[in-house]
Design a protein around this motif. Sequence first.
Motif, PDB file in Angstrom:
ATOM      1  N   SER A   6      -0.960   2.417   5.207  1.00  0.00           N
ATOM      2  CA  SER A   6      -0.203   1.390   5.930  1.00  0.00           C
ATOM      3  C   SER A   6       0.684   0.591   4.981  1.00  0.00           C
ATOM      4  N   LEU A   7       0.133   0.223   3.820  1.00  0.00           N
ATOM      5  CA  LEU A   7       0.927  -0.518   2.839  1.00  0.00           C
ATOM      6  C   LEU A   7       2.099   0.318   2.334  1.00  0.00           C
ATOM      7  N   LEU A   8       1.834   1.605   2.085  1.00  0.00           N
ATOM      8  CA  LEU A   8       2.900   2.484   1.603  1.00  0.00           C
ATOM      9  C   LEU A   8       4.020   2.582   2.639  1.00  0.00           C
ATOM     10  N   GLU A   9       3.648   2.764   3.891  1.00  0.00           N
ATOM     11  CA  GLU A   9       4.667   2.870   4.939  1.00  0.00           C
ATOM     12  C   GLU A   9       5.413   1.553   5.126  1.00  0.00           C
ATOM     13  N   SER A  10       4.707   0.431   4.979  1.00  0.00           N
ATOM     14  CA  SER A  10       5.366  -0.865   5.160  1.00  0.00           C
ATOM     15  C   SER A  10       6.427  -1.114   4.096  1.00  0.00           C
ATOM     16  N   LEU A  11       6.304  -0.443   2.955  1.00  0.00           N
ATOM     17  CA  LEU A  11       7.325  -0.540   1.916  1.00  0.00           C
ATOM     18  C   LEU A  11       8.424   0.509   2.099  1.00  0.00           C
ATOM     19  N   VAL A  12       8.023   1.749   2.350  1.00  0.00           N
ATOM     20  CA  VAL A  12       8.976   2.858   2.358  1.00  0.00           C
ATOM     21  C   VAL A  12       9.861   2.850   3.600  1.00  0.00           C
ATOM     22  N   VAL A  13       9.266   2.665   4.773  1.00  0.00           N
ATOM     23  CA  VAL A  13      10.018   2.840   6.021  1.00  0.00           C
ATOM     24  C   VAL A  13      11.174   1.846   6.161  1.00  0.00           C
ATOM     25  N   LYS A 115       7.111  -7.857  -6.594  1.00  0.00           N
ATOM     26  CA  LYS A 115       6.032  -7.473  -7.497  1.00  0.00           C
ATOM     27  C   LYS A 115       4.679  -7.561  -6.806  1.00  0.00           C
ATOM     28  N   SER A 116       4.489  -8.561  -5.963  1.00  0.00           N
ATOM     29  CA  SER A 116       3.203  -8.726  -5.275  1.00  0.00           C
ATOM     30  C   SER A 116       2.920  -7.550  -4.341  1.00  0.00           C
ATOM     31  N   GLN A 117       3.976  -7.006  -3.707  1.00  0.00           N
ATOM     32  CA  GLN A 117       3.798  -5.850  -2.829  1.00  0.00           C
ATOM     33  C   GLN A 117       3.374  -4.617  -3.626  1.00  0.00           C
ATOM     34  N   ILE A 118       4.009  -4.414  -4.764  1.00  0.00           N
ATOM     35  CA  ILE A 118       3.676  -3.258  -5.599  1.00  0.00           C
ATOM     36  C   ILE A 118       2.258  -3.401  -6.152  1.00  0.00           C
ATOM     37  N   ALA A 119       1.875  -4.618  -6.507  1.00  0.00           N
ATOM     38  CA  ALA A 119       0.517  -4.857  -7.014  1.00  0.00           C
ATOM     39  C   ALA A 119      -0.519  -4.545  -5.939  1.00  0.00           C
ATOM     40  N   ALA A 120      -0.263  -4.997  -4.706  1.00  0.00           N
ATOM     41  CA  ALA A 120      -1.205  -4.747  -3.610  1.00  0.00           C
ATOM     42  C   ALA A 120      -1.299  -3.251  -3.307  1.00  0.00           C
ATOM     43  N   LEU A 121      -0.158  -2.565  -3.320  1.00  0.00           N
ATOM     44  CA  LEU A 121      -0.167  -1.126  -3.056  1.00  0.00           C
ATOM     45  C   LEU A 121      -0.909  -0.382  -4.164  1.00  0.00           C
ATOM     46  N   THR A 122      -0.720  -0.801  -5.403  1.00  0.00           N
ATOM     47  CA  THR A 122      -1.425  -0.161  -6.520  1.00  0.00           C
ATOM     48  C   THR A 122      -2.931  -0.270  -6.339  1.00  0.00           C
ATOM     49  N   ARG A 123      -3.412  -1.472  -6.029  1.00  0.00           N
ATOM     50  CA  ARG A 123      -4.858  -1.674  -5.854  1.00  0.00           C
ATOM     51  C   ARG A 123      -5.393  -0.835  -4.695  1.00  0.00           C
ATOM     52  N   ALA A 124      -4.637  -0.782  -3.603  1.00  0.00           N
ATOM     53  CA  ALA A 124      -5.093  -0.019  -2.432  1.00  0.00           C
ATOM     54  C   ALA A 124      -5.153   1.473  -2.738  1.00  0.00           C
ATOM     55  N   ASP A 131      -5.326  12.003  -1.401  1.00  0.00           N
ATOM     56  CA  ASP A 131      -3.948  11.927  -1.881  1.00  0.00           C
ATOM     57  C   ASP A 131      -3.080  11.260  -0.814  1.00  0.00           C
ATOM     58  N   VAL A 132      -3.055   9.943  -0.812  1.00  0.00           N
ATOM     59  CA  VAL A 132      -2.310   9.193   0.196  1.00  0.00           C
ATOM     60  C   VAL A 132      -0.810   9.457   0.071  1.00  0.00           C
ATOM     61  N   ILE A 133      -0.309   9.492  -1.150  1.00  0.00           N
ATOM     62  CA  ILE A 133       1.130   9.698  -1.362  1.00  0.00           C
ATOM     63  C   ILE A 133       1.541  11.090  -0.883  1.00  0.00           C
ATOM     64  N   GLY A 134       0.765  12.103  -1.255  1.00  0.00           N
ATOM     65  CA  GLY A 134       1.083  13.465  -0.825  1.00  0.00           C
ATOM     66  C   GLY A 134       1.003  13.625   0.679  1.00  0.00           C
ATOM     67  N   ASP A 135      -0.013  13.012   1.297  1.00  0.00           N
ATOM     68  CA  ASP A 135      -0.159  13.093   2.752  1.00  0.00           C
ATOM     69  C   ASP A 135       1.022  12.427   3.459  1.00  0.00           C
ATOM     70  N   ALA A 136       1.452  11.284   2.929  1.00  0.00           N
ATOM     71  CA  ALA A 136       2.586  10.591   3.538  1.00  0.00           C
ATOM     72  C   ALA A 136       3.848  11.444   3.437  1.00  0.00           C
ATOM     73  N   TYR A 137       4.043  12.060   2.291  1.00  0.00           N
ATOM     74  CA  TYR A 137       5.235  12.896   2.098  1.00  0.00           C
ATOM     75  C   TYR A 137       5.267  14.051   3.093  1.00  0.00           C
ATOM     76  N   THR A 138       4.133  14.718   3.295  1.00  0.00           N
ATOM     77  CA  THR A 138       4.113  15.852   4.219  1.00  0.00           C
ATOM     78  C   THR A 138       4.317  15.413   5.663  1.00  0.00           C
ATOM     79  N   SER A 139       3.970  14.176   5.990  1.00  0.00           N
ATOM     80  CA  SER A 139       4.203  13.693   7.354  1.00  0.00           C
ATOM     81  C   SER A 139       5.649  13.262   7.561  1.00  0.00           C
ATOM     82  N   TRP A 140       6.329  12.870   6.491  1.00  0.00           N
ATOM     83  CA  TRP A 140       7.716  12.418   6.596  1.00  0.00           C
ATOM     84  C   TRP A 140       8.720  13.554   6.450  1.00  0.00           C
ATOM     85  N   VAL A 141       8.337  14.586   5.719  1.00  0.00           N
ATOM     86  CA  VAL A 141       9.256  15.698   5.455  1.00  0.00           C
ATOM     87  C   VAL A 141       8.732  16.926   6.194  1.00  0.00           C
TER      88      VAL A 141
END
Length: 711
Positions: A6-13, A115-124, A131-141
Amino acid sequence: MTGARSLLESLVVPIADRLAWVLPPTTDENLVQWATFHGWDGAVDRQVVARQAALNLVLRALICYRLDADELPTSIPTHFILAHSNSLLQNLGISPQPFSYLDRFAVRVGVALHKSQIAALTRALQCERRDVIGDAYTSWVPQDARRTLGQFWTPWPIAQLMTWWAIQSSDDCVLDPAFGSGVFLLTAIDRLTYLGVSAETVSRQVAGVELSPLVFLMGLTNILLRYVPHTQLRLQWGDFLMPKQEPGAVLRESPVVYVTGTRQMSLPGMKISGPTAFSEQFDAIVCNPPYTRHHHLPEAYKSTWATVMNQEYGVRLSRFSSLFAYFFVQANRMLASTGRMAFVTPTTVFEASYSSQVKAFIRRQLRLRAIISFDKALSVFEGVDTAACITLIEGPETPAKDRVIHIQIREWPGVEQVLQAVEQGGTITAGWGSSCALDPSTLEPHRKWTVIGYENNRFDNEHFVPLSSLARVMRGIATGANDFFVLSDDEVTKWELERTNLRPVLTKTREVPGYAFTQADFDRLGHAGKKRWLLYLMGPVIPGTSEARYIQYGEARGLHKRSLVRTRSLWYMMEQRDPAPIYFTYLSRRRSRFIYNQTDVLALNVFLCIYPRPTISQDETTLKALLAVLNSLVAKDSLRYVGRTYGGDTIKVEPREMDRLPVLNPLELASGDRERLAELFDQLCCTDSEEAEKIVRQAINEAIAAIIGVP
């Protein structure tokens, strides 16, 4: 959806939405090159590119935060993220640094990340095992947009199985030639750490290569989220097969041969050498390589690697080989003589006739230890339309063994049980699957290695004969231009073509949903406006006729220059075929069928044509008995042994492979048995659901068992 996702999508989308508004037209040269790099043949999906660019920016921000959080401002502008991430990558020893069209595109928008958003995403992300990043990529592409570069990730348990088998010592150096989202590198670090390697030195023993600049950043980010290196990383952005070339350049080049980074003609007597990404050899190589099919491969790959294999190993690689074969050979060149290699392998490598040279290469150069196959109902590699297995191989100087283990997994039992089955090397039957020991001498290149241990002597059973003894098998008609040579009723009327020059034809397997094709079915195709008439010219057209005008129309479209039709004496003269009594759905998912053709319809090459002997085809009861046998569950199981399997329970069988299909000979049956089988085939034709089909097919199986005396 997890909190990290959710955090990743809230930044990327939101960033992607802004980028989509300013994306240049699809004719933009840089955008076209990016699309070509990915093998996108159709229109560019602007939303996909925008999300790739947004993800690229977020990944670079994560790298900055993970390696140098103190230097980041509260609001991080795009140009700072790009410049600082490149500097940090250089400090890690990554050269050249991955760059792409996505970087230049993001600068144009000028977004800033907090910076606070990137810090929160890093911790999550650090709290996630998957593999959250890989899963997100396959759902978007979409899958089609990832196919050419082979962007399909390996599940963590499979990667763990492969790395734990391949890495045997704390001194081992490990290579992943196509590291993708980084799962093999991470499991390799885990394995080496388990064996006692310190965090300070482990990065010296792990190496990887990745071609896609965006996927390179995905893999690197996943590694940095779990492990901060104390020394420089041995990761290369580039082409594993052409490491001296600019990454991606080969995909745009003309048909030439590459050698050590320069363009060069292949001259008689000249030795061609394929450079390697790293100068040393590795104790363990683990990889899920791209399976890019031969018709998508640049000629540079084919020319160079066909020459390398011939000169170094005396093996002539088929031009039909997928990218897997080239990766496999290159990896072998970098494997230590006593090392171990674990590859995710398309099952067709062990089943297709054109892969015999790859099997010969394995027999000659390596020591095959195990093949691990997966039941068709077990979806291991999501979204992949090619059935895959795992190949475990050792270098040529490891001690020879008297057996090769083939494991079939029906239900995932865990890494330890599979490793134990490999090491025990015997016959196992368990709830999760089975294993059998194969004599290495039986693994001849022309045989299908994944089925040898499970044939159960069906090819030697006295009640069964090869189909070739009962029927002639041919592929359907290859027109060379289906959209031109196959017409609908309206097109026939528009061009005023003579019916004497047309033949009824089947063009798609879905046009035959059942087990028999009747005149009513053919009429239904006409009512639906389907293309159902084949232009069947057998000689020169007469000038001034409707047919001559239609041929001129085809020539104006340049169809006469196509490779297949150019080989004909007259480019528009059709292959000669008689209507076949039986058609087989040559390549179909799940419902492969032998179809009773009750009309005079022809079929294109998505079908196989089966012409039984007159003693069968001229007697309806005997013909239906044969159709019942062919559509039995016994025959469907046997198709796997003569053909080749793909993902999604797809079976592909070539004509000469179909010749070998073992079938019960209807001519040798008692009349009562033939009548019973014919009756069951009639019942099969009347079924209206998959469950009903299974019931009738099971009844056919039971009838066959009773005939041959099997309880």
